[in-house]
Structures are given as C-alpha cells and as structure tokens.
Design a protein around this motif. Structure first.
Motif, PDB file in Angstrom:
ATOM      1  N   ARG A   8       0.831  -1.205   0.000  1.00 30.21           N
ATOM      2  CA  ARG A   8       0.000   0.000   0.000  1.00 30.21           C
ATOM      3  C   ARG A   8       0.863   1.251   0.000  1.00 30.21           C
ATOM      4  N   GLN A   9       1.908   1.261   0.816  1.00 27.45           N
ATOM      5  CA  GLN A   9       2.784   2.421   0.870  1.00 27.45           C
ATOM      6  C   GLN A   9       3.474   2.658  -0.463  1.00 27.45           C
ATOM      7  N   ALA A  10       3.874   1.570  -1.127  1.00 21.67           N
ATOM      8  CA  ALA A  10       4.534   1.712  -2.426  1.00 21.67           C
ATOM      9  C   ALA A  10       3.573   2.266  -3.464  1.00 21.67           C
ATOM     10  N   VAL A  11       2.332   1.778  -3.438  1.00 19.23           N
ATOM     11  CA  VAL A  11       1.322   2.254  -4.389  1.00 19.23           C
ATOM     12  C   VAL A  11       1.058   3.736  -4.174  1.00 19.23           C
ATOM     13  N   LEU A  12       0.902   4.147  -2.913  1.00 23.05           N
ATOM     14  CA  LEU A  12       0.606   5.543  -2.615  1.00 23.05           C
ATOM     15  C   LEU A  12       1.789   6.453  -2.922  1.00 23.05           C
ATOM     16  N   ALA A  13       3.000   5.963  -2.706  1.00 26.71           N
ATOM     17  CA  ALA A  13       4.181   6.762  -3.044  1.00 26.71           C
ATOM     18  C   ALA A  13       4.248   6.982  -4.551  1.00 26.71           C
ATOM     19  N   LYS A  14       3.943   5.953  -5.311  1.00 31.79           N
ATOM     20  CA  LYS A  14       3.933   6.086  -6.768  1.00 31.79           C
ATOM     21  C   LYS A  14       2.842   7.051  -7.201  1.00 31.79           C
ATOM     22  N   ASN A  15       1.699   6.987  -6.538  1.00 30.57           N
ATOM     23  CA  ASN A  15       0.610   7.912  -6.857  1.00 30.57           C
ATOM     24  C   ASN A  15       1.012   9.351  -6.572  1.00 30.57           C
ATOM     25  N   ASP A  16       1.704   9.587  -5.432  1.00 32.36           N
ATOM     26  CA  ASP A  16       2.134  10.941  -5.091  1.00 32.36           C
ATOM     27  C   ASP A  16       3.061  11.523  -6.154  1.00 32.36           C
ATOM     28  N   GLU A  17       3.931  10.682  -6.695  1.00 30.27           N
ATOM     29  CA  GLU A  17       4.838  11.138  -7.751  1.00 30.27           C
ATOM     30  C   GLU A  17       4.050  11.543  -8.988  1.00 30.27           C
ATOM     31  N   ALA A  18       3.092  10.708  -9.372  1.00 26.29           N
ATOM     32  CA  ALA A  18       2.262  11.014 -10.538  1.00 26.29           C
ATOM     33  C   ALA A  18       1.430  12.268 -10.306  1.00 26.29           C
ATOM     34  N   ALA A  19       0.949  12.435  -9.072  1.00 26.12           N
ATOM     35  CA  ALA A  19       0.138  13.606  -8.739  1.00 26.12           C
ATOM     36  C   ALA A  19       0.935  14.894  -8.862  1.00 26.12           C
ATOM     37  N   GLN A  20       2.175  14.863  -8.417  1.00 26.89           N
ATOM     38  CA  GLN A  20       3.006  16.065  -8.485  1.00 26.89           C
ATOM     39  C   GLN A  20       3.311  16.431  -9.928  1.00 26.89           C
ATOM     40  N   VAL A  21       3.559  15.421 -10.754  1.00 25.58           N
ATOM     41  CA  VAL A  21       3.793  15.674 -12.180  1.00 25.58           C
ATOM     42  C   VAL A  21       2.547  16.302 -12.817  1.00 25.58           C
ATOM     43  N   LEU A  22       1.384  15.716 -12.518  1.00 23.34           N
ATOM     44  CA  LEU A  22       0.137  16.222 -13.079  1.00 23.34           C
ATOM     45  C   LEU A  22      -0.144  17.634 -12.593  1.00 23.34           C
ATOM     46  N   ARG A  23       0.075  17.888 -11.314  1.00 22.33           N
ATOM     47  CA  ARG A  23      -0.146  19.230 -10.759  1.00 22.33           C
ATOM     48  C   ARG A  23       0.742  20.258 -11.448  1.00 22.33           C
TER      49      ARG A  23
END
Length: 267
Positions: A8-23
């Motif tokens: 779960r932590q790995a999935v959320l960390a990957k999501n945070d990276e994608a979110a920052q790129v999108l933002r």
C-alpha cells in the motif's frame, strides 16, 4: 501482514509522484484541479451542477470529470450545465488515482480550462489517501449524515482544505447540530473553513467557485495540520491497520481499465 502495508505504501508513493507531475503540468497551462470527496448521497452532484452553471455565467472556463462504479447518471446531470463533462466508470475501483486521471484528461480537457472539478467516487475511505494533483481538496457532508462524521473519517476531513455542508434547507427537520459538527471538524482539522450550502435553496452558492479560483491564484488555501505533519497528503500512507488476506488484492492495482464516456453538452 507487513507485505500488505508495504505494498500500500509503495502504491501511494507512486501515486504521489504522478500527482506532483500532473499538478505541475496543469498549473503550467493555467488549470486548477478541485478534488471533491464525499459519501454517496451527500448532494455533491447537485451542488456542483449549480456551481458549473454559475461559472458559465461568470465566463469562467470550467470542466468536470465524474467517477462512479457504474451508471452515467451524474455526468448526464452535470452536462446540463453546458460545460465539458466526462464520465469515468471505475469497474469496481473505489477511488480515482493520479495516473488514471491524467490519462483521462489527455486529449479531452480543453486547453483554456481554468478550473477542473473532479467528482471522486462516493466514498470517504479509499479516496482520502490519493492525491490527484489537486490545488484544492474539498470534503462534503450533508446534514443528514450526522455531526460525528469528521470523527469517524478523520483522514478525509483532516486533509480537507475546505469542508462543505450540504442540504442545509432540511437541517432543522433532521435536527442537525451545526455547532457540534463544527467542533468535530475543528478537532481533526484546526482552522479549516466550513461552508453551509443548499443547492435547492441557493445558500452558499458560489463559495465553492470562489475558493477554487482563489486556490488557482495561490491565495487563501488552508494547509491542514495533517499535511504539515508529513509531506502533503502523506498521512494517508501511514494507515497500517490489520488487513485480511483478501484485502491484498485491493492494492494490487491490476484492475481493468475504467470505461470513459464523454457526455454531450447541452446548451
């Protein structure tokens, strides 16, 4: 058990990276994302429809993406506002993710869009831990849901930058205790603004739009204590409650590709 938490932590960390790129990408083109979270039946679609209509009246270039497990009902309703609307059917996934959102915006979102409202899947648990690259995170709760909702869902309310109470036209009938609700919100998210609204009566109409525009301008956006304590929205990564074996699949993320439908605008 540890494997589930680590995954779960790995999935959320990957999501945070994608979110920052999108933002970063959307900010560069002048688009502000507003992430709307609530329980099913909170009235967020009705309020959002009114806000989209108001945005058109004010000449604000706005679009909306709405996510559900099934049906296109919400997109059909929002399309009545005449703004670009897209429906995402998640095939059972209980939340949107940043990479998923980015794929659905690619080639669809008009270049001049100033505000993008994302109506997340109706759920106050799963979506709370997923940053979508938003500049404003809004949690909505209706007067019928109970004053203790913020205490029951502390991550959702604790990471909100704005809390919206809906259906206030029936507050007296359901004996909604506004003071108790505000106190509970303050307990999990000190200093966050709480706005009272009624899509039917028009109370608070335009506040959501105003706060979204302010967030896009980089002014007046609340920073939750939870977000300050960790990296932005990072507290959602620390939910290491026990899970049974079947729950591992929830974080496997080998889900079918969500169906996407662009709903025709009504003018």
């Amino acid at each position: 058990m540890c494997r589930v938490v680590d995954l779960r932590q790995a999935v959320l960390a990957k999501n945070d990276e994608a979110a920052q790129v999108l933002r970063t990408e959307l900010t560069a083109r002048g688009t502000t994302v507003v992430n709307l979270l609530s329980s099913p039946g909170s009235g967020k679609t009705a309020l959002l429809e009114r806000e989209l209509l108001l945005a058109r009246e004010r000449g604000v270039a706005v679009a909306a993406l709405t996510a559900d497990l099934a049906t296109e009902n919400d997109a059909v309703r929002l399309a009545r506002s005449g703004v670009p609307v897209k429906q995402v059917l998640t095939d059972g996934l209980c939340h949107l993710e940043a990479a998923m959102l980015g794929r659905h915006l690619d080639g669809w979102l008009p270049e001049d869009t100033r505000l993008l409202f994302v109506e997340n899947v109706g759920n106050l648990v799963c979506p709370a831990g997923y940053d979508l690259g938003e500049s404003l995170r809004v949690v909505l709760a209706s007067v019928t849901e109970g004053e203790d909702k913020p205490l029951k869902y502390p991550t959702a309310f604790g990471l909100a930058q704005l809390v919206v109470v809906t259906k206030t036209d029936i507050a007296r009938a359901v004996e909604f205790d506004e003071a108790a609700f505000r106190a509970n919100v303050e307990q999990v998210n000190p200093g966050v603004e709480v706005v009272l609204t009624s899509a039917r009566a028009g109370e608070g109409l335009g506040v959501l739009l105003d706060r979204a525009l302010a967030a896009g301008a980089g002014t007046g956006t609340h920073t939750p204590v939870m977000a300050r304590r960790e990296h932005a929205y990072g507290l959602g990564h620390d939910h290491d409650h026990d899970h049974d074996e079947d729950h591992e699949q929830e974080y496997d993320h080998e889900h079918p590709h969500p169906h996407v439908h662009t709903v025709a605008q009504t003018r």
